[in-house]
Design a protein around this motif. Structure first.
Motif, mmCIF file in Angstrom:
data_model
loop_
_atom_site.group_PDB
_atom_site.id
_atom_site.type_symbol
_atom_site.label_atom_id
_atom_site.label_comp_id
_atom_site.label_asym_id
_atom_site.label_seq_id
_atom_site.Cartn_x
_atom_site.Cartn_y
_atom_site.Cartn_z
ATOM 1 N N SER A 93 0.856 -1.178 0.000
ATOM 2 C CA SER A 93 0.000 0.000 0.000
ATOM 3 C C SER A 93 0.896 1.233 0.000
ATOM 4 O O SER A 93 2.094 1.143 0.278
ATOM 5 N N SER B 293 7.801 0.757 6.570
ATOM 6 C CA SER B 293 8.283 -0.298 5.668
ATOM 7 C C SER B 293 8.571 0.269 4.291
ATOM 8 O O SER B 293 9.624 -0.003 3.698
ATOM 9 N N ASN B 294 7.631 1.054 3.780
ATOM 10 C CA ASN B 294 7.829 1.655 2.464
ATOM 11 C C ASN B 294 9.055 2.556 2.430
ATOM 12 O O ASN B 294 9.820 2.537 1.465
ATOM 13 N N ASP C 42 3.176 0.352 7.565
ATOM 14 C CA ASP C 42 3.361 0.414 6.104
ATOM 15 C C ASP C 42 4.190 1.623 5.679
ATOM 16 O O ASP C 42 5.004 1.530 4.761
#
Length: 172
Positions: free
Chosen positions: A50, A139-140, A136
């Motif tokens: 995402s 992580s991204n 997220d």
């Protein structure tokens, strides 16, 4: 996927591909450069599920990209391009180059592990205070950092080869 697992897969995979294709004296060829870029996009597809855009998530992800570009330029500086008598380009990557990639990969993995096990409460407070939506976004940022580093290193090799060879093509 947890930030730790994402960092481990992305960082480890990119580290293996980059070191396997760069260490030592290697001829610069299209397949060699394309292989690294393909690996980067495969890892992107596997690890980024995402794209959080709320709060300061975009800023954090852009920070990851910017840090990756800077680290990629440093990596490229540690891997000079040389030409042989026939005019073929070769890169030379040694201990410093490998140490940089290994250290940054290990730092990403350790930070991700620490955010889950050592300083989870601090990460939650930081995320709330600075409007980061969650795992997220972090992580991204780390995946984007690793990818930007690999792509910048590839772009620097191409730029140096084109600067010397002009319009001449590299070997296949």
């Amino acid at each position: 996927m947890s930030p730790f697992l994402t960092a481990l897969i992305a960082g480890g995979s990119i580290l293996i591909v980059i070191l396997a294709t760069d260490l030592g004296r290697r001829r610069v060829t299209r397949p060699r450069l394309i292989r690294s870029v393909i690996a980067v996009f495969v890892i992107l597809g596997l690890c980024v599920h995402s794209l959080p855009l709320g709060g300061n998530d975009p800023s954090l992800q852009l920070l990851g990209i910017g840090t990756g570009v800077i680290c990629g330029l440093v990596a490229a500086a540690l891997m000079p391009v040389e030409w042989d008598a026939s005019g073929a380009a070769h890169t030379v990557a040694g201990f410093g180059y490998a140490a940089l990639w290994a250290a940054l990969s290990a730092a990403r993995v350790l930070f991700a592990y620490g955010s889950e096990h050592w300083f989870n409460d601090g990460m939650i407070r930081f995320s709330m205070e600075y409007e980061i939506s969650g795992a997220d976004a972090y992580s991204n940022a780390f995946v984007f950092m690793a990818l930007a580093m690999a792509l910048t290193r590839t772009a620097a090799i191409v730029a140096r080869c084109r600067g010397r060879n002009g319009a001449r093509q590299w070997s296949a």
